[in-house]
Design a protein around this motif. Structure first.
Motif, PDB file in Angstrom:
ATOM      1  N   ALA A 153       0.837  -1.206   0.000  1.00 27.27           N
ATOM      2  CA  ALA A 153       0.000   0.000   0.000  1.00 27.27           C
ATOM      3  C   ALA A 153       0.873   1.257   0.000  1.00 27.27           C
ATOM      4  N   LYS A 154       1.974   1.224   0.753  1.00 25.19           N
ATOM      5  CA  LYS A 154       2.901   2.369   0.783  1.00 25.19           C
ATOM      6  C   LYS A 154       3.574   2.546  -0.574  1.00 25.19           C
ATOM      7  N   LYS A 155       3.953   1.431  -1.186  1.00 25.36           N
ATOM      8  CA  LYS A 155       4.595   1.503  -2.507  1.00 25.36           C
ATOM      9  C   LYS A 155       3.634   2.039  -3.560  1.00 25.36           C
ATOM     10  N   ILE A 156       2.390   1.597  -3.483  1.00 23.46           N
ATOM     11  CA  ILE A 156       1.386   2.066  -4.443  1.00 23.46           C
ATOM     12  C   ILE A 156       1.176   3.568  -4.295  1.00 23.46           C
ATOM     13  N   ALA A 157       1.118   4.033  -3.027  1.00 21.59           N
ATOM     14  CA  ALA A 157       0.908   5.465  -2.759  1.00 21.59           C
ATOM     15  C   ALA A 157       2.047   6.315  -3.321  1.00 21.59           C
ATOM     16  N   LYS A 158       3.266   5.769  -3.306  1.00 17.10           N
ATOM     17  CA  LYS A 158       4.431   6.514  -3.797  1.00 17.10           C
ATOM     18  C   LYS A 158       4.623   6.370  -5.307  1.00 17.10           C
ATOM     19  N   SER A 159       3.924   5.424  -5.903  1.00 13.73           N
ATOM     20  CA  SER A 159       4.076   5.165  -7.341  1.00 13.73           C
ATOM     21  C   SER A 159       3.166   6.077  -8.154  1.00 13.73           C
ATOM     22  N   THR A 160       3.224   5.898  -9.473  1.00 11.23           N
ATOM     23  CA  THR A 160       2.360   6.684 -10.374  1.00 11.23           C
ATOM     24  C   THR A 160       1.091   5.911 -10.759  1.00 11.23           C
TER      25      THR A 160
END
Length: 206
Positions: A153-160
Motif C-alpha cells: 500500500a505504501k509503494k502504491i501510494a508513492k508510485s504513479t
C-alpha cells in the motif's frame, strides 16, 4: 366584398405563421431530444470499467523468537519471503450518477465512483528455519500477509499507478465534455462548469 377578402387573407397569413411557429417549435424540441439521446449514448459508452494495472516486488525477512526459562533459552524461526504482486486500480463508471437538464442544456455529473484497489500478492517462502518449540503457524502467515499488504500500500501510494488511473478516468470523461461542447451544452461537476480537460482534471483530483 374587399373587406371579406382582406379578412380572409389575414386569417390565411395568421394560419401560416401559426403553422410555421408550431413547426419551428417542434423542430427545436426534436433537436433537443436528438441531442439528449446523443449525450445519453455517449455516457453509456463511457460507462465501463476503467482498469490500470501495475506489478510490484519486494523481499522481506521475517523473524520471531520464543523465550523460555526466564529468557535463558530461546527458539527462533525465520524465513526469507519473496513477494510478487499484481495490483489493479479500477473505476466502475457504470456507477457514475448524472443529471440531464434539457431546458438549460446542462449535463451535471452528480458523482464519480471511488477507485477500487485490488492487491493480489504471490508470497513465496525461502530459507525457512524453525523448531518444534517454535514452528510457523497460521498466526505467522496472517502477520506476514498483513505486513506485505501494508508495505505494498505504501509503494502504491508513492508510485504513479493511482495518478495514471486518474488520467485514464479523465480521458474517458473528456469524451462527454467534447460532445457537450460540440453541441453547445454545458458540463458541470462539483458546482463548477467544466470547459476544458484541465478543468475536469482539477475537479476530479480534488
Amino acid at each position: 366584398m374587399i373587406k371579406n377578402i382582406l379578412i380572409g387573407a389575414a386569417v390565411i397569413v395568421a394560419a401560416v405563421l401559426l403553422f410555421k411557429f408550431c413547426d419551428f417549435k417542434k423542430s427545436d424540441e426534436d433537436a433537443i431530444s436528438y441531442n439528449t439521446n446523443l449525450i445519453q449514448q455517449q455516457i453509456v459508452n463511457v460507462g465501463k470499467l476503467v482498469v490500470t494495472e501495475g506489478h510490484f516486488s519486494e523481499v522481506i525477512t521475517y523473524k520471531n523468537q520464543q523465550k523460555y526459562l526466564l529468557d535463558m533459552v530461546s527458539f527462533e524461526k525465520k524465513a526469507l519471503i519473496v513477494v510478487n504482486a499484481d495490483v489493479t486500480v479500477a473505476y466502475d463508471l457504470h456507477q457514475m450518477k448524472y443529471d440531464i437538464d434539457e431546458k438549460n442544456k446542462i449535463i451535471t455529473i452528480v458523482s464519480i465512483p471511488k477507485e477500487e484497489i485490488k492487491i493480489s500478492p504471490d508470497i513465496q517462502f525461502y530459507d525457512v528455519e524453525q523448531s518444534k518449540l517454535n514452528p510457523f503457524t497460521g498466526d505467522d502467515y496472517n502477520k506476514i500477509n498483513k505486513q506485505v499488504k501494508a508495505n505494498l500500500a505504501k509503494k502504491i501510494a508513492k508510485s504513479t499507478l493511482k495518478s495514471n488511473a486518474q488520467n485514464r478516468l479523465i480521458s474517458e470523461l473528456s469524451k462527454i465534455l467534447i460532445l457537450t461542447n460540440t453541441m453547445g451544452w454545458k458540463l458541470q461537476y462539483e458546482g463548477k462548469v467544466i470547459e476544458t480537460e484541465k478543468d475536469l482534471g482539477q475537479q476530479v483530483k480534488l
